[in-house]
Design a protein around this motif. Structure first.
Motif, short mmCIF file in Angstrom:
data_model
loop_
_atom_site.label_atom_id
_atom_site.label_comp_id
_atom_site.label_asym_id
_atom_site.label_seq_id
_atom_site.Cartn_x
_atom_site.Cartn_y
_atom_site.Cartn_z
N GLY A 61 61.30 37.68 29.94
CA GLY A 61 61.54 38.43 31.35
C GLY A 61 60.84 37.14 31.87
O GLY A 61 59.44 37.08 31.33
N VAL A 62 60.77 36.90 33.27
CA VAL A 62 60.18 36.07 33.04
C VAL A 62 59.51 36.73 34.97
O VAL A 62 59.97 37.41 35.68
CB VAL A 62 60.49 34.92 34.35
CG1 VAL A 62 60.78 33.94 35.68
CG2 VAL A 62 61.85 34.64 32.61
N GLU A 63 57.99 36.03 35.02
CA GLU A 63 57.30 37.21 36.72
C GLU A 63 57.03 38.54 36.09
O GLU A 63 57.07 39.30 35.52
CB GLU A 63 57.54 36.04 37.32
CG GLU A 63 56.92 34.70 37.45
CD GLU A 63 57.26 34.26 38.32
OE1 GLU A 63 57.27 33.90 39.52
OE2 GLU A 63 55.81 33.24 38.75
N GLN A 64 57.97 39.03 38.05
CA GLN A 64 58.87 40.31 37.57
C GLN A 64 59.17 40.52 36.83
O GLN A 64 58.79 41.87 36.47
CB GLN A 64 58.78 40.50 39.35
CG GLN A 64 59.22 42.38 39.64
CD GLN A 64 59.82 42.09 41.10
OE1 GLN A 64 59.34 43.02 41.63
NE2 GLN A 64 60.92 41.78 41.10
N GLY A 65 60.20 39.81 36.23
CA GLY A 65 61.24 40.23 35.45
C GLY A 65 60.25 40.58 34.34
O GLY A 65 60.54 41.45 33.67
N GLY A 66 59.21 39.71 33.95
CA GLY A 66 58.49 40.04 32.90
C GLY A 66 57.38 41.37 32.70
O GLY A 66 57.33 41.63 31.58
N THR A 67 57.26 41.74 34.17
CA THR A 67 56.74 42.92 33.80
C THR A 67 57.83 43.75 33.72
O THR A 67 57.50 44.82 33.12
CB THR A 67 55.60 42.91 35.41
OG1 THR A 67 54.93 41.24 36.04
CG2 THR A 67 54.97 44.80 35.09
N MET A 68 58.65 44.16 34.22
CA MET A 68 59.09 45.33 33.76
C MET A 68 59.81 45.10 32.19
O MET A 68 60.06 46.26 31.72
CB MET A 68 61.24 44.89 34.82
CG MET A 68 61.18 44.31 36.19
SD MET A 68 60.53 46.39 36.86
CE MET A 68 59.63 45.96 37.59
N ALA A 69 59.90 43.82 31.97
CA ALA A 69 60.23 44.14 29.99
C ALA A 69 59.24 44.51 29.65
O ALA A 69 59.56 44.45 27.83
CB ALA A 69 60.29 42.62 30.53
#
Length: 394
Positions: free
Chosen positions: A178-186
């Protein structure tokens, strides 16, 4: 009618120039506020009607998906990669993007996929769901509406992961990236869908949360403390040396999930800091000679391996933030519009390091005698003793 003296005219002109200068200066000083305000949907999230939900049984709901997701061959990479993209949607009228937003998809194809999913192409088959991502504006404000939009986005990510596990994983080793906002989701995905499920967790080679703040005192998985360790978490958020403003923003404005699945401020807690040059969560300094390959893959054809620039940056963890030296090549500097500069950069300073690190962790998992290797899928059934031959096409 008497003419005004020339001195008066010069005074008026000077005043006009001074006023214009003040306007320009004010626009420069408050440019972030002006641009941010233009992206504000100006509607409470509670009354906002979001775009239709994606159907993850359909190919259109995936930005990246293998040709035959539930079938693999000896020529495929050894694992799968579930990739959660960062924000590519600017916003404006909407809190959350429709999954078919054209500018968002173009930014994903041109910048995000080649630079951030690219390092994992030779590690695993890529599964990247399109989801109703919270807009760029939600990353620029701490308003409750923005938090609601980000909580809303998570439901899509979770639904996509469940579909992947149910229909396509088939017992294969996998990674979560996950990357940035995607990392928070992940991060929340790992906490709710992976960590509590031993059967799923046993197949996880590693999780990479790139440019993502995760509390060091409560990570969703044990941190990666050495290279080649399987089943662990590599998470970091970085700032260039002497970028005090960025460091302070990461510590003061970062939102993380709490035990009730709510987004809360980091509130002085130290973030987890994985050093990609050392392959471990450590405060040791990594010199630039360890940098295996920075790359600018923006605009490259999907799957193409970019040219690496080695020895570009040093890195060390300090106060939970990865402090990185500034690279010299122009291709490793931010470019684009005001909005683009607030999304992920169009380069990856640790491209080669992540590729090598992920390969090693997949090998560590699959070489463990306790790892249950999946049986290859049945793609053909042959007849015996004169029976008809039936072929199963997938």
């Amino acid at each position: 009618m008497a003419q005004r003296p020339k001195g008066f005219k010069r005074l008026v002109c000077a005043a006009a120039v001074a006023f214009l200068g003040l306007v320009v200066m004010a626009a420069f000083v408050w440019r972030d506020d002006i641009a941010s305000n233009a992206l504000d949907p100006k509607e409470p999230f509670q009354t906002y009607r979001p775009p239709p939900a994606p159907d993850y049984t359909q190919r259109a709901a995936w930005a990246l998906l293998p040709a035959k997701p539930d079938v693999w061959t000896a020529g495929d990479p050894p694992a799968d990669v579930f990739f959660v993209a960062p924000t590519t949607f600017d916003g404006g009228r909407d809190w959350n993007s429709p999954i078919d937003d054209v500018p968002s998809d173009k930014f994903f194809r041109r910048v995000v996929a080649p630079n951030y999913a690219g390092p994992f192409v030779r590690v695993g088959r890529l599964f990247a769901p399109r989801y109703r991502q919270a807009s760029l504006y939600t990353l620029l404000t701490l308003r409750e509406d923005a938090r609601d939009a980000r909580r809303f986005a998570y439901a899509d990510v979770a639904a996509a992961f469940r579909q992947y596990m149910a229909a396509d994983n088939k017992g294969r080793p996998f990674l979560i990236v996950g990357v940035e906002q995607g990392g928070t989701m992940a991060s929340r995905l790992i906490a709710e869908e992976v960590a509590p499920n031993p059967a799923v967790r046993a197949k996880l080679a590693a999780a990479y949360l790139i440019e993502t703040v995760v509390p060091a005192d409560n990570p969703p998985l044990p941190p990666c403390v050495r290279p080649g360790e399987a089943g662990c978490l590599a998470a970091w958020a970085s700032a260039f040396d002497r970028d005090i403003e960025r460091v302070q923003a990461l510590k003061d404005r970062s939102l993380v999930w709490d035990g009730s699945s709510e987004l809360q401020n980091l509130a002085g807690r130290a973030p987890l800091c994985f050093n990609p040059l050392l392959g471990a969560v450590t405060d040791a300094e990594a010199p630039a000679k360890l940098n295996q390959g920075a790359a600018n893959a923006t605009g490259l054809e999907w799957g193409a391996r970019p040219a690496f620039l080695t020895r570009q940056v040093s890195a060390r963890c300090e106060g939970g933030i990865l402090r990185v030296s500034r690279p010299k090549p122009k291709m490793l500097k931010s470019a684009g519009s005001w909005a683009d500069k607030r999304k992920v950069p169009g380069y990856n300073l640790f491209y080669g390091d992540l590729e090598a690190d992920a390969k090693a962790r997949v090998v560590a998992l699959t070489s463990n005698p306790d790892f249950a290797r999946p049986a290859p899928p049945i793609t053909e059934v042959r007849a015996v003793k004169g029976s008809a031959v039936h072929r199963i096409d997938r």
